[in-house]
Design a protein around this motif. Structure first.
Motif, short mmCIF file in Angstrom:
data_model
loop_
_atom_site.label_atom_id
_atom_site.label_comp_id
_atom_site.label_asym_id
_atom_site.label_seq_id
_atom_site.Cartn_x
_atom_site.Cartn_y
_atom_site.Cartn_z
N ARG A 189 0.83 -1.21 0.00
CA ARG A 189 0.00 0.00 0.00
C ARG A 189 0.86 1.26 0.00
O ARG A 189 0.66 2.16 -0.81
CB ARG A 189 -0.92 0.00 1.23
N TRP A 246 -4.76 0.23 -5.00
CA TRP A 246 -6.15 0.10 -4.59
C TRP A 246 -6.30 -0.27 -3.11
O TRP A 246 -7.40 -0.21 -2.55
CB TRP A 246 -6.86 -0.95 -5.45
N LEU A 247 -5.20 -0.64 -2.45
CA LEU A 247 -5.28 -1.00 -1.03
C LEU A 247 -5.56 0.24 -0.18
O LEU A 247 -5.03 1.33 -0.43
CB LEU A 247 -3.97 -1.63 -0.56
N ARG A 248 -6.39 0.06 0.86
CA ARG A 248 -6.62 1.09 1.86
C ARG A 248 -6.03 0.63 3.19
O ARG A 248 -5.65 -0.53 3.32
CB ARG A 248 -8.12 1.40 1.94
N CYS A 252 -8.77 -7.13 3.65
CA CYS A 252 -8.10 -5.86 3.36
C CYS A 252 -9.10 -4.89 2.75
O CYS A 252 -9.87 -5.24 1.87
CB CYS A 252 -6.91 -6.07 2.44
N HIS A 273 -10.27 -1.85 0.39
CA HIS A 273 -9.83 -1.59 -0.98
C HIS A 273 -10.72 -0.55 -1.65
O HIS A 273 -11.82 -0.24 -1.19
CB HIS A 273 -9.85 -2.89 -1.80
N VAL A 316 -9.16 -8.47 -6.43
CA VAL A 316 -8.56 -8.33 -5.09
C VAL A 316 -7.99 -9.67 -4.65
O VAL A 316 -6.83 -9.77 -4.20
CB VAL A 316 -9.59 -7.82 -4.07
#
Length: 375
Positions: A146, A153-155, A181, A183, A192
């Motif tokens: 991330r 796209w990862l949060r 996770c 996203h 994902v």
């Protein structure tokens, strides 16, 4: 005999870990200017709100709100649309340590009663249990991907859980890996899952060289997860004590670590116990060791010292005697020998307090061959 052992870890942006990092960042800010400051800070995070409360007795001038906003920002919470960000409302309610407790601590006594647990096992190079090591590797890889932008796209929020099959106390196979996770909305659940398997799980577990061909893998069991952090689930300092320590492989003493200065034996006692358990295994006196220290408020020495081992070469009494030779088992001695009055704690508030290099309770003295042979 066969058993399954499971442990979990969480990402830096998990609400509880965010709170741990804020509490420890405040502690580090105090210790930077005042190594003898007294700190016991609790942080609560919810939607658009952060609450900082607890004990702060120090000569240092610390802007706790500015420290908190920096940690929130460092963890990627900069978007108001997520319901929590670095511009959120902050309420601060801190006060000095109570004089009754302070009188005992001033004399070198423990800051509270409690039980400290240390553990080590020779199934990984850093003498940590394999399930928690694998889970931490996955969450650390999520954070890395991330922050670097590799998986944009990862949060910030995420978790991992790993189950390992053991045969006669030896790990033999990874049987299940579960990852959650947060996203972005513009990526499908299928993508994902594929990218988490290829770029996170496989990369994270490869250095362990452990069989995982038959492992069942679950990614985001509900299918999607858009809103990360405190807007989805409130966070609180000290709520991840099993994640912080050894997973399910060892008992829990009860006290959390983060936000507490080293006069609190929940923290310094746990670090001392890990140092001693690791020393026992490092020098070959056992395959696995658990050290327990029991404390009473205001007293400098532990009321009880327990050592249990698997594959031990000496009796518990002999090992306790060695522990007392290796490390002073009083609060002041532990703090001095392990050099705990330094601003080193924010780094411990994510991905565990044990098993990492360059932490004083992980460092072991190098023994000569003659010394080792004499054990």
């Amino acid at each position: 005999m066969e058993t399954i052992k499971t442990s979990e870890s969480v990402c830096q942006g998990h609400p509880d870990k965010l709170c741990d990092q804020i509490s420890d960042a405040i502690l580090d800010a105090v210790l930077t200017a005042d190594p003898y400051g007294r700190v016991a800070i609790e942080t609560l995070a919810s939607k658009d709100l952060l609450v900082i409360a607890g004990e702060l007795t120090t000569t240092a001038a610390v802007d706790v709100e500015a420290v908190a906003r920096r940690v929130i920002r460092d963890n990627g919470y900069t978007k108001p649309e997520w319901g929590f960000h670095d511009g959120c409302r902050i309420i601060s309610r801190v006060q000095a340590q109570s004089p009754e407790i302070a009188s005992g601590v001033d004399d070198g006594g423990a800051g509270d009663q409690g039980i400290s647990i240390g553990f080590a096992v020779n199934e990984t190079p850093n003498l940590m249990p394999l399930p928690i090591s694998l889970a931490r590797a996955i969450t650390a890889r999520l954070d890395e991907a991330r922050k670097s932008g590799e998986l944009a796209w990862l949060r910030p929020d995420g978790k991992a859980q790993v189950s390992v099959r053991y045969h006669d106390d030896k790990p033999v196979e990874i049987v299940q890996i579960t990852v959650a996770c947060a996203h972005a909305e513009d990526i499908s659940p299928e993508d994902v899952t594929k990218q988490v398997i290829d770029s996170i799980i496989k990369v994270a577990i490869e250095p362990f060289a452990f069989p995982a061909d038959n492992a069942k893998i679950i990614v985001n069991g509900t299918g999607k997860w858009y809103v990360p952090g405190p807007a989805s689930d409130a966070g609180l300092t000290g709520r991840k004590i099993v994640v912080d320590a050894y997973g399910t492989a060892a008992p829990v003493g009860g006290g959390a670590f983060s936000g507490k200065d080293p006069s609190k034996v929940d923290r310094s006692g746990a670090y001392a116990a890990r140092y001693l358990a690791k020393r026992i295994v490092t020098v070959g006196l056992a395959d696995e060791a658990t050290v327990k220290l029991a404390w009473a408020i205001g007293l400098p020495e532990p009321l009880a010292v327990e050592v249990t081992t698997r594959g031990g070469k000496e009796s518990p009494a002999q090992l306790i005697a060695r522990c007392r030779e290796w490390l002073p088992l009083n609060v002041s001695g532990i703090i001095e020998q392990l050099q705990l009055r330094r601003p080193i704690y924010e780094a411990t508030a994510a991905h565990g307090h044990f098993g990492h290099e360059n932490l004083p309770w992980e460092e072991q003295p190098k023994l000569s061959p003659a010394h080792t042979a004499a054990l």
